[in-house]
Design an enzyme around this catalytic site. Structure first.
Site, PDB file in Angstrom:
ATOM      1  NE  ARG A   1      -3.664   2.594   1.356  1.00 48.37           N
ATOM      2  CZ  ARG A   1      -4.670   2.707   2.216  1.00 48.37           C
ATOM      3  NH1 ARG A   1      -5.114   1.639   2.842  1.00 48.37           N
ATOM      4  NH2 ARG A   1      -5.253   3.860   2.442  1.00 48.37           N
TER       5      ARG A   1
ATOM      6  CG  ASP B   1     -10.739   1.265   7.221  1.00 47.47           C
ATOM      7  OD1 ASP B   1      -9.609   1.774   7.245  1.00 47.47           O
ATOM      8  OD2 ASP B   1     -11.571   1.483   6.324  1.00 47.47           O
TER       9      ASP B   1
ATOM     10  NE  ARG C   1      -8.382   2.854  -1.169  1.00 46.97           N
ATOM     11  CZ  ARG C   1      -8.403   3.666  -0.114  1.00 46.97           C
ATOM     12  NH1 ARG C   1      -8.475   3.199   1.087  1.00 46.97           N
ATOM     13  NH2 ARG C   1      -8.383   4.959  -0.293  1.00 46.97           N
TER      14      ARG C   1
ATOM     15  CG  ASP D   1      -8.701   0.808   3.311  1.00 49.22           C
ATOM     16  OD1 ASP D   1      -7.879   1.287   4.094  1.00 49.22           O
ATOM     17  OD2 ASP D   1      -9.743   1.379   2.960  1.00 49.22           O
TER      18      ASP D   1
END
Ligand code: ROI
Length: 178
Positions: A96, A111, A106, A109
């Site tokens: 990334r 989160d 991307r 990711d």
């Protein structure tokens, strides 16, 4: 009552944390698979549940590939910020690049969605993640692995299912073997 948890404070006993995974570059399903292997192998994370993979149209700029998304649950004694650092290190390890482009494509990711039933309010981290109630590609995989879950300060996650924009979300049948 949800309590605010200091972002740098580690819990005495393991807490549950929910993590959203998303990718739309360089074989996204493989990226998610590799991320789950990394999570599974991390000494401070105990992977307990993982959702199916879901395909979804991009939220944000439409001129980017479709996404693959999933949600997993871990037990951890890391503080919220230490967990965030761990997830960001995994994103970097999978190539990334943070180029400052908002809502761009991307490779991976990760989160942090929920940290026990706590609220975290820090310049680097807001928990519960504000996207949970607004993103079908987060909400539906979360409900798959935790149908009864409450979002601190927001009520039952399932109450948001009827109103969340679907963004072409579809559950993939072939999981991680494909
Ligand atoms: N759109 C979808 N469908 N899935 C994502 O994981 C995702 N992640 C993002 C943005 C760019 C907001 N759009 C997304 O960060």
């Amino acid at each position: 009552m949800a309590v605010e948890w200091p972002a740098l404070q580690a819990p005495e006993n393991p807490v549950s944390a929910f993590i959203a995974l998303g990718a739309n570059l360089q074989n996204p399903a493989q990226q998610l698979h590799d991320a789950l292997i990394a999570i599974q192998g991390h000494p401070d994370l105990d992977l307990k549940r993982q959702s199916s993979l879901y395909g979804s149209d991009p939220m944000g700029p439409a001129d980017q590939p479709a996404y693959i998304n999933a949600v997993c649950m871990v037990l951890t004694c890391l503080s919220p910020l230490a967990l965030l650092d761990t997830l960001q290190a995994m994103e970097s390890a999978q190539g990334r690049v943070r180029d400052g482009q908002r809502w761009g494509p991307r490779t991976l990711d990760l989160d942090l969605l929920l940290y026990a039933d706590h609220l975290v309010d820090h310049p680097r981290l807001c928990v519960p993640h504000p996207g949970i109630t607004q993103r079908s590609f987060v909400l539906l995989p979360l409900l798959e692995i935790a149908p009864e879950i409450s979002l601190p300060g927001l009520g039952l996650a399932s109450d948001y299912q009827a109103t969340v924009p679907m963004l072409g979300l579809s559950k993939m049948e072939f999981g991680f073997e494909a």
